[in-house]
Each structure stands twice: as structure tokens, then as C-alpha cells.
Design a protein around this motif. Structure first.
Motif: not given
Ligand code: MN
Length: 207
Positions: A37, A41, A85, A136-138, A155, A171, A173-175, A185
Motif C-alpha cells: 500500500h 500504491h 491520491q 473505491s474511496g475514502w 476514488n 482508506d 479502497w480494496e488494496h 471491509r
């Protein structure tokens, strides 16, 4: 040192050091997740941003300025996404700490109680927003006017562009969780809220 509001103009932008060791958030977030991550990323967003802005009008702007200057511009999406990001991840690492969770500092706690009723209600709203973000998102705790609110963004989007002051973020996002939690999640978000969330950082941002 990482700047909290990331307003200093630095070109090229550097990947800020993590504020703790890569295994310091384990077992809630493993060193393996941090390795990908942060090391892949987050680093890639910084590297892409530097490539995209080299020689442009954005090359010497502070990160937050690049974000607000490119938000909503159809021909600047790649710059916006990588700048936001970069900003979001630096803010996320600071929103976590080993032995986090627990009670917020008094001033922040008072503000949370004025806005949500209880700290637990605020935590529940953060978890609900994290689950409600499709894809994805926050998830964010923000200062909006004189009230605290929970908001979610998709995103790369960041509440800065809507005039809201971010206090902390998670965060989703799946990552951020897939290596440790796969599709769970909610387990990731609840573990972060219980054990890692950095209320001190939120209190600093509240000012
Ligand atoms: Mn991420």
C-alpha cells in the motif's frame, strides 16, 4: 518530516516517510499490506504525479494547490487523481497510529459530542459511511463550517475541493484491506476505529 497540511511547494514531490515502522500497525494492518500500500500504491501515485506535472504550470505548486486547481477539469483528470491520491495517502498514514483508538482528546471529544451526540455515534457513522461507499474511496471526519461531519468520497476525491477541512480519513479502497481481510471491509474499518485511529491527529487538524 511530513507536513500535516502538505502546503509546502516541493518539486519533485517526495514520498513522505511513514510515521511508524511498517509492522507497527500489525496485526490490524500487516506489514505485508503496508509494503504494497505504501511501498507500491502510494509511491506510484507520487511518481506518476511528478511525471505528469514536469514542465507544466503545476510543477512548482504545493500539492493542495494542484488538487484544487485541477478538480473538476476534464482534461486534468490524471493530474488530479495522482495529486489527490498522493495527498490522501499521506493523510491516511497520519490518521493511524499504533495503540490508537480509545477516547479522543478533550477538545475534540467535546466537538464530537456537540455534532454526533457521543463518540460512539461518530464511530458508527464513520463505519456506516465506509460500508456505504460503493467501490473505491475514502471515509472522512471533516470540519464543515463549525460542525463536524462524516463524509465519503469516491476514488481520489477529497473534501478539500468542497471547502471542508479533513480531520482524519480511512482508506476503503480494496488494496487497503484485501490482503488482511479479503472482502470483510467492515472488519477492517471496525479494527481501525478500535485500535488504530489517531484522534490526536484529528485534534491537531481541528486546531
Ligand atoms: Mn490506498
Amino acid at each position: 518530516m511530513m507536513s500535516n497540511n502538505q502546503t509546502t511547494a516541493v518539486s519533485p514531490h517526495a514520498l513522505p516517510a511513514l510515521p511508524y515502522a511498517d509492522d507497527a500497525l500489525s496485526p490490524v494492518i500487516s506489514a505485508n499490506t503496508i509494503g504494497f500500500h505504501y511501498g507500491k500504491h502510494h509511491k506510484t501515485y507520487v511518481d506518476n504525479l511528478n511525471k505528469l506535472i514536469a514542465g507544466t504550470e503545476y510543477a512548482d505548486l504545493p500539492l493542495a494547490k494542484i488538487i484544487t486547481a485541477t478538480a473538476g477539469a476534464a482534461d486534468k483528470t490524471a493530474i488530479f487523481n495522482n495529486a489527490a491520491q498522493t495527498w490522501n495517502h499521506t493523510f491516511y498514514w497520519q490518521s493511524l497510529r499504533p495503540n490508537g483508538g480509545g477516547e479522543p482528546p478533550a477538545g475534540l471529544k467535546q466537538k464530537i459530542e456537540a455534532s454526533f451526540g457521543t463518540v460512539d455515534a461518530c464511530r458508527k457513522e464513520l463505519a456506516t459511511a465506509a460500508m456505504a461507499q460503493f467501490g473505491s474511496g475514502w471515509t472522512w471526519l471533516v470540519l464543515d463550517g463549525d460542525k463536524l461531519k462524516v463524509v465519503k468520497t469516491g476514488n481520489a476525491d477529497v473534501p478539500l475541493t468542497a471547502g471542508k477541512k479533513p480531520l482524519l480519513t480511512i482508506d476503503v479502497w480494496e488494496h487497503a484491506y484485501y490482503l488482511d481481510y479479503q472482502n470483510r471491509r467492515l472488519d477492517y474499518v471496525n479494527a481501525v476505529l478500535d485500535k488504530l485511529i489517531n484522534w490526536n491527529f484529528a485534534a491537531e487538524n481541528l486546531g
